[in-house]
Design a protein around this motif. Sequence first.
Motif, mmCIF file in Angstrom:
data_model
loop_
_atom_site.group_PDB
_atom_site.id
_atom_site.type_symbol
_atom_site.label_atom_id
_atom_site.label_comp_id
_atom_site.label_asym_id
_atom_site.label_seq_id
_atom_site.Cartn_x
_atom_site.Cartn_y
_atom_site.Cartn_z
ATOM 1 N N THR A 1 56.558 -49.159 -7.163
ATOM 2 C CA THR A 1 55.821 -48.526 -7.619
ATOM 3 C C THR A 1 53.983 -48.179 -6.985
ATOM 4 O OG1 THR A 1 56.537 -49.178 -9.559
ATOM 5 C CG2 THR A 1 53.980 -48.227 -9.665
ATOM 6 N N PRO A 2 54.024 -48.977 -5.976
ATOM 7 C CA PRO A 2 52.803 -48.730 -4.842
ATOM 8 C C PRO A 2 53.410 -47.715 -4.348
ATOM 9 C CG PRO A 2 52.547 -51.277 -5.700
ATOM 10 C CD PRO A 2 54.115 -50.870 -6.073
ATOM 11 N N ALA A 3 54.315 -47.939 -3.882
ATOM 12 C CA ALA A 3 54.533 -46.663 -2.630
ATOM 13 C C ALA A 3 54.934 -45.667 -3.430
ATOM 14 C CB ALA A 3 56.283 -47.592 -2.227
ATOM 15 N N LYS A 4 55.505 -45.627 -4.717
ATOM 16 C CA LYS A 4 55.558 -43.994 -4.790
ATOM 17 C C LYS A 4 53.992 -43.698 -5.282
ATOM 18 C CE LYS A 4 59.655 -44.517 -7.419
ATOM 19 N NZ LYS A 4 60.674 -44.625 -8.946
ATOM 20 N N ALA A 5 53.196 -44.582 -5.913
ATOM 21 C CA ALA A 5 52.217 -43.770 -6.081
ATOM 22 C C ALA A 5 51.207 -43.105 -4.337
ATOM 23 C CB ALA A 5 51.275 -45.304 -6.901
ATOM 24 N N ALA B 1 49.607 -39.112 -0.663
ATOM 25 C CA ALA B 1 49.695 -38.657 0.684
ATOM 26 C C ALA B 1 50.218 -37.513 0.243
ATOM 27 C CB ALA B 1 51.090 -39.304 1.229
ATOM 28 N N GLY B 2 50.316 -36.277 -1.109
ATOM 29 C CA GLY B 2 50.690 -34.990 -0.557
ATOM 30 C C GLY B 2 49.844 -34.212 -1.665
ATOM 31 N N SER B 3 48.788 -35.052 -2.018
ATOM 32 C CA SER B 3 47.274 -34.037 -2.365
ATOM 33 C C SER B 3 46.045 -33.890 -1.772
ATOM 34 C CB SER B 3 47.473 -35.376 -3.980
ATOM 35 O OG SER B 3 46.050 -34.081 -4.603
ATOM 36 N N PRO B 4 46.176 -32.814 -1.652
ATOM 37 C CA PRO B 4 44.771 -32.940 -0.420
ATOM 38 C C PRO B 4 43.645 -32.609 -1.589
ATOM 39 C CG PRO B 4 45.299 -31.025 -1.444
ATOM 40 C CD PRO B 4 46.471 -31.384 -2.131
ATOM 41 N N ASP B 5 43.422 -33.015 -2.698
ATOM 42 C CA ASP B 5 42.300 -33.050 -3.684
ATOM 43 C C ASP B 5 41.732 -34.106 -3.273
ATOM 44 O OD1 ASP B 5 43.328 -30.492 -5.055
ATOM 45 O OD2 ASP B 5 44.597 -32.288 -6.699
ATOM 46 N N GLY B 6 40.039 -34.303 -3.374
ATOM 47 C CA GLY B 6 39.403 -34.673 -2.923
ATOM 48 C C GLY B 6 37.723 -34.287 -1.830
ATOM 49 N N VAL B 7 38.209 -35.759 -1.397
ATOM 50 C CA VAL B 7 36.594 -35.543 -0.144
ATOM 51 C C VAL B 7 37.319 -35.750 0.772
ATOM 52 C CG1 VAL B 7 34.133 -35.501 0.153
ATOM 53 C CG2 VAL B 7 34.992 -35.485 -2.313
ATOM 54 N N TYR C 1 38.763 -18.337 11.362
ATOM 55 C CA TYR C 1 40.391 -18.293 12.067
ATOM 56 C C TYR C 1 41.259 -18.443 11.210
ATOM 57 C CZ TYR C 1 36.386 -19.571 16.195
ATOM 58 O OH TYR C 1 35.966 -19.728 16.883
ATOM 59 N N ALA C 2 42.108 -18.329 11.529
ATOM 60 C CA ALA C 2 43.848 -18.903 11.145
ATOM 61 C C ALA C 2 43.811 -19.980 11.031
ATOM 62 C CB ALA C 2 44.895 -17.873 11.188
ATOM 63 N N SER C 3 44.645 -21.018 9.890
ATOM 64 C CA SER C 3 44.412 -22.261 9.886
ATOM 65 C C SER C 3 46.051 -22.784 8.679
ATOM 66 C CB SER C 3 43.343 -21.896 9.305
ATOM 67 O OG SER C 3 42.650 -23.677 8.729
ATOM 68 N N LYS C 4 46.234 -23.608 9.139
ATOM 69 C CA LYS C 4 46.872 -24.460 8.380
ATOM 70 C C LYS C 4 46.759 -25.797 8.255
ATOM 71 C CE LYS C 4 51.014 -22.705 11.024
ATOM 72 N NZ LYS C 4 52.135 -22.777 11.454
ATOM 73 N N VAL C 5 46.568 -26.717 7.092
ATOM 74 C CA VAL C 5 45.560 -27.681 6.504
ATOM 75 C C VAL C 5 47.289 -28.523 5.666
ATOM 76 C CG1 VAL C 5 44.303 -28.692 4.630
ATOM 77 C CG2 VAL C 5 43.725 -26.536 5.774
ATOM 78 N N SER C 6 47.559 -29.193 6.188
ATOM 79 C CA SER C 6 48.290 -30.490 5.978
ATOM 80 C C SER C 6 47.793 -32.049 5.710
ATOM 81 C CB SER C 6 49.653 -30.284 6.736
ATOM 82 O OG SER C 6 49.271 -30.634 7.684
ATOM 83 N N VAL C 7 48.314 -32.665 4.529
ATOM 84 C CA VAL C 7 48.483 -33.317 4.306
ATOM 85 C C VAL C 7 49.353 -34.466 5.296
ATOM 86 C CG1 VAL C 7 48.167 -35.716 2.209
ATOM 87 C CG2 VAL C 7 47.450 -33.366 1.954
ATOM 88 N N THR C 8 49.007 -35.354 5.848
ATOM 89 C CA THR C 8 49.441 -36.245 7.191
ATOM 90 C C THR C 8 49.912 -37.825 6.653
ATOM 91 O OG1 THR C 8 48.744 -36.228 8.334
ATOM 92 C CG2 THR C 8 49.719 -34.464 8.136
ATOM 93 N N GLY C 9 49.106 -38.340 5.092
ATOM 94 C CA GLY C 9 49.048 -39.361 4.882
ATOM 95 C C GLY C 9 48.066 -39.772 3.775
ATOM 96 N N PRO C 10 48.103 -41.106 3.056
ATOM 97 C CA PRO C 10 47.217 -40.711 2.080
ATOM 98 C C PRO C 10 46.209 -40.583 2.132
ATOM 99 C CG PRO C 10 47.876 -42.433 2.683
ATOM 100 C CD PRO C 10 49.229 -41.816 3.217
#
Length: 148
Positions: free
Chosen positions: A18-22, A27-33, A116-125
């Motif tokens: 369960t913690p791994a799934k959470a 990890a996929g969410s960019p939301d936050g500071v 600038y042209a940009s790409k943003v990606s979540v690469t970990g939590p």
Amino acid sequence: MTCRFEFVLAIAALMALTPAKAQNAAAGSPDGVWLTQAGDAKIRVSRCSGGICGVIVWLKEPIDPLTGKPQVDDKNPNPARAKRPIIGLSLFSGMRPAGPNQWSGQIYNADDGKTYASKVSVTGPATLKVDGCVGALCGSEDWSRSSR
């Protein structure tokens, strides 16, 4: 006795997963500071208009040492925009989904007043990779998730 042991083992295995799934969901969410790689600014990233937005919410040096006033967007070539405060400045424009945990659009760099042209990606939590390109020249940095 064996059935009960296997049942307990199965429950323990599910609890361990369960913690791994959470964590993977986070990890996929960019939301936050996010703290920039240089540690000089924090950017609040949130969902907006089918994509993501990024706004400066903190500066390591919020006061300009030369003027004694809050930092402004003085590198912007547009005189009307050069007076706007850095804190509250929107950095992303047109950041739309470009794949799993990835967005593509434009990023404003207050250090030189250019977009600038940009790409943003979540690469970990706790890591947001930000790439920016002008023509064939590209650079990237990793932002770290911040508690605020």
